[in-house]
Design an enzyme around this catalytic site. Sequence first.
Site, PDB file in Angstrom:
ATOM      1  N   LYS A 159      -7.840   9.507 -11.167  1.00  0.00           N
ATOM      2  CA  LYS A 159      -6.879   9.310  -9.866  1.00  0.00           C
ATOM      3  C   LYS A 159      -7.301  10.534  -8.894  1.00  0.00           C
ATOM      4  O   LYS A 159      -6.860  11.444  -8.768  1.00  0.00           O
ATOM      5  CB  LYS A 159      -5.650   9.365 -10.387  1.00  0.00           C
ATOM      6  CG  LYS A 159      -4.537   8.311  -9.420  1.00  0.00           C
ATOM      7  CD  LYS A 159      -3.392   8.515 -10.094  1.00  0.00           C
ATOM      8  CE  LYS A 159      -2.181   8.310  -8.717  1.00  0.00           C
ATOM      9  NZ  LYS A 159      -2.391   7.005  -7.940  1.00  0.00           N
TER      10      LYS A 159
HETATM   11  N1  PMP Z   1      -4.214   1.242  -9.214  1.00  0.00           N
HETATM   12  C1  PMP Z   1      -4.492   2.415  -8.300  1.00  0.00           C
HETATM   13  C2  PMP Z   1      -5.815   2.447  -7.539  1.00  0.00           C
HETATM   14  C3  PMP Z   1      -3.530   3.155  -8.091  1.00  0.00           C
HETATM   15  O1  PMP Z   1      -3.530   4.209  -7.162  1.00  0.00           O
HETATM   16  C4  PMP Z   1      -2.391   3.021  -8.782  1.00  0.00           C
HETATM   17  C5  PMP Z   1      -0.997   4.062  -8.719  1.00  0.00           C
HETATM   18  N2  PMP Z   1      -1.265   5.184  -9.587  1.00  0.00           N
HETATM   19  C6  PMP Z   1      -2.201   2.142  -9.826  1.00  0.00           C
HETATM   20  C7  PMP Z   1      -3.660   1.262  -9.921  1.00  0.00           C
HETATM   21  C8  PMP Z   1      -1.109   1.762 -10.596  1.00  0.00           C
HETATM   22  O2  PMP Z   1      -1.136   2.896 -11.769  1.00  0.00           O
HETATM   23  P1  PMP Z   1       0.404   3.366 -12.169  1.00  0.00           P
HETATM   24  O3  PMP Z   1       1.178   2.261 -12.881  1.00  0.00           O
HETATM   25  O4  PMP Z   1       0.032   4.290 -13.269  1.00  0.00           O
HETATM   26  O5  PMP Z   1       1.115   4.054 -10.929  1.00  0.00           O
END
Ligand code: PMP
Length: 306
Positions: A159
């Site tokens: 991320k």
């Molecule tokens: N894809 C992307 C590109 C994201 O930024 C996020 C948010 N973190 C997600 C999917 C979903 O991840 P999460 O459920 O861990 O928030």
Amino acid sequence: MPITTVPKIWMDGEFVDWNDATVHILTPTLHYGWGVFEGIRAYATPQGPAVFQHRAHMERLHRSAKILQMDVPYSVDELMSATRELIRGAELDACYIRPLVYLGYGEMGLNPLPSKVRVAIAVWPWGTYLGDEGITNGVRAKTSTWVRIGANMIPTGTKACGVYINSSLAKVEALQAGYDEAILLNEHGSVAEGSGENIFVVRDGTLLTPPLTAGVLRGITRDSVIEFAADLGIPFAESDLLRHDMYVAQEAFYTGTAAEVVPIRSVDDRELGPPGPITRRLQEMFFAVVAGKEPRFAHMLDHVHE
Ligand code: PMP
């Protein structure tokens, strides 16, 4: 969305006044995007605020940093305890949590390795990301002309700050075209994910989501929803999805920490109809778990007040 301020932000072990939580303009992460972050939510429960999947998020932050060769000078436990202290200090029932690992002021250039790794955690009250109407009746999605970055362009398993130029381009395009959210395809033309959400569909009664090899972030809400589906006896498989699979899906929804579980009611103007039964059951389960009303999934919550 505007930010509501709270008294303190945690920066490298110190609780700094909100307005003093600043960095120098020559902070390299501002220039080149070399940094990693998390988005986490704490929810109100009968025992006070609880952070949903706290450890999983902080572990992903550490993994993101490792991929970018950033040594986080704080352990997962230290980050979790700083976050709980911030929420207690701000006297919040529910909030969004934003840990950021970035390169501190002092070095400049495209080699990030000599820079000092700095860490900050901010918390603030934050409402529904795609709107209450979206949670209830679903959002309108548009396939983006922007392609989700590939794993050999920027690692999709991290991320990383800079990745979000790709997400924001897609988000802006969707909003400017009058839609609520984007669907990004990957470099092979398969469905990847939303701008900040994973995507699920229901086909022939089976819940499907693209595999991680489609270049998606391993969403923690995605992982949680997969566990809920198993608990509820909903058949599930990872599957590559084509753009037209979205058009004829029986049901579709986004998952993400900011967005939560949000039905998709149309894709490129093809109506999928009102939120379907599997979407509803998983959404109800999600909101029950985060509110501390599902003892079977109590382990997903980290209570802020011991
Ligand atoms: N894809 C992307 C590109 C994201 O930024 C996020 C948010 N973190 C997600 C999917 C979903 O991840 P999460 O459920 O861990 O928030």
